[in-house]
Scaffold this active site. Sequence first.
Site, PDB file in Angstrom:
ATOM      1  N   PRO A  64       3.372   1.457  -4.877  1.00 20.55           N
ATOM      2  CA  PRO A  64       3.169   2.671  -3.818  1.00 20.55           C
ATOM      3  C   PRO A  64       1.820   2.543  -2.976  1.00 20.55           C
ATOM      4  CG  PRO A  64       4.213   3.500  -5.589  1.00 20.55           C
ATOM      5  CD  PRO A  64       3.855   2.304  -5.933  1.00 20.55           C
ATOM      6  N   CYS A  65       1.591   2.643  -1.769  1.00 20.47           N
ATOM      7  CA  CYS A  65       0.491   2.404  -1.142  1.00 20.47           C
ATOM      8  C   CYS A  65      -0.210   3.508  -0.531  1.00 20.47           C
ATOM      9  CB  CYS A  65       0.619   1.379   0.143  1.00 20.47           C
ATOM     10  SG  CYS A  65       2.164   2.150   1.309  1.00 20.47           S
ATOM     11  N   GLN A  66       0.114   4.819  -0.895  1.00 18.25           N
ATOM     12  CA  GLN A  66      -0.427   6.032  -0.221  1.00 18.25           C
ATOM     13  C   GLN A  66      -2.015   5.814  -0.256  1.00 18.25           C
ATOM     14  OE1 GLN A  66       2.348   5.961  -1.962  1.00 18.25           O
ATOM     15  NE2 GLN A  66       3.840   7.098  -0.533  1.00 18.25           N
TER      16      GLN A  66
END
Length: 359
Positions: A81-83
């Site tokens: 996940p790249c948030q």
Amino acid sequence: MQEDKIVAVDLFCGAGGLTYGLEAAGISVTLGIDIDPHCAHAIEANSKAKFLQADVAELDAAVVKEALRGGDFKLLAGCAPCQPFSTYSRAAKRKHGESAGDGRSEDWRLAEHFGNIIRKVQPDIVTMENVPPFAQQEVFKTFLEALEGYWVDWRLIECTLIGLPQTRKRLVLIASKLGPIEIPNFDLPRKTVRSIIGELPRINAGGVDPDDRLHKASRLSSINMERIRSSVAGGTWRDWPEHLLLSCHTKVSGATYPSVYGRMEWDSPAPTITTQCFGYGNGRFGHPEQDRAISLREAAMLQGFPQDYSFLPEDEIVSFSKVGRLIGNAVPVTLGTVIGRFIKQHVAEYRSANDTDGM
């Protein structure tokens, strides 16, 4: 000679964009793993992979090893996940007075957990994709350390160059134990918004296609209906009459967000599809000519998903936030297919160079 079988596991599989793309390229994905239970239907309804709900931080590497049995070559794929790295997320944090991130949040550490699994499983090939800022973070260096013994290449790929009608840039890494690897400079025919969603049935804001419940558009308030009617394709809120402007537009800071409340253009690529792409005010997500935001189905197709891709069971109510999150967080299917084809080519070249049959 029979074609080699590449068996893959997709970590952080989400709604299955990477899984579906790899399968389209001829790679056998046996297992998709994600902490979100809402991903189960999308994986198992659209691919041959099984779904495992698990936290990668606590995942037993033996599970991955077992899922990779039976192939000639083993591929471990994933997108942590790249948030923490996304422009949207960092801007939102700054807006609320929060730190943009110190590089040590648990989301950032998921890449480290990915690296730990690589060390334990030792697949033949690894592929990882993420947002471009990931390459500047310390955690990326840590991830590269997990690839000791592999040939590694990575680069930033502009998705319009791989046939995805979306101005989305992604960092793509491929590592191989088979030999040197170099990701090519892709330059495939460009696609446009029109070429992907131009033939879908017309619907109104708040309406839904009776034949496709995901071809559904969010409602617009009366003032937002006025705003979208005053918007032109490719234009900005600066095209509106003064009485429709928001207070932020009259501030100097508002000048830095010209694409908010914008329409897409038929003969250009779409902007980056985000988890909030169903909202007219969340970016340039207005339909090119119809007075509404793009539908969930249109967003999915702009991410490379086929028109009949199923994101949730037929008896489940369509939630804009839930389905939008699945679509916006997905690895574009087109990117998965391009990566898969390149990996297959790499394996074929390795086999050709090392095959001693008949000698």
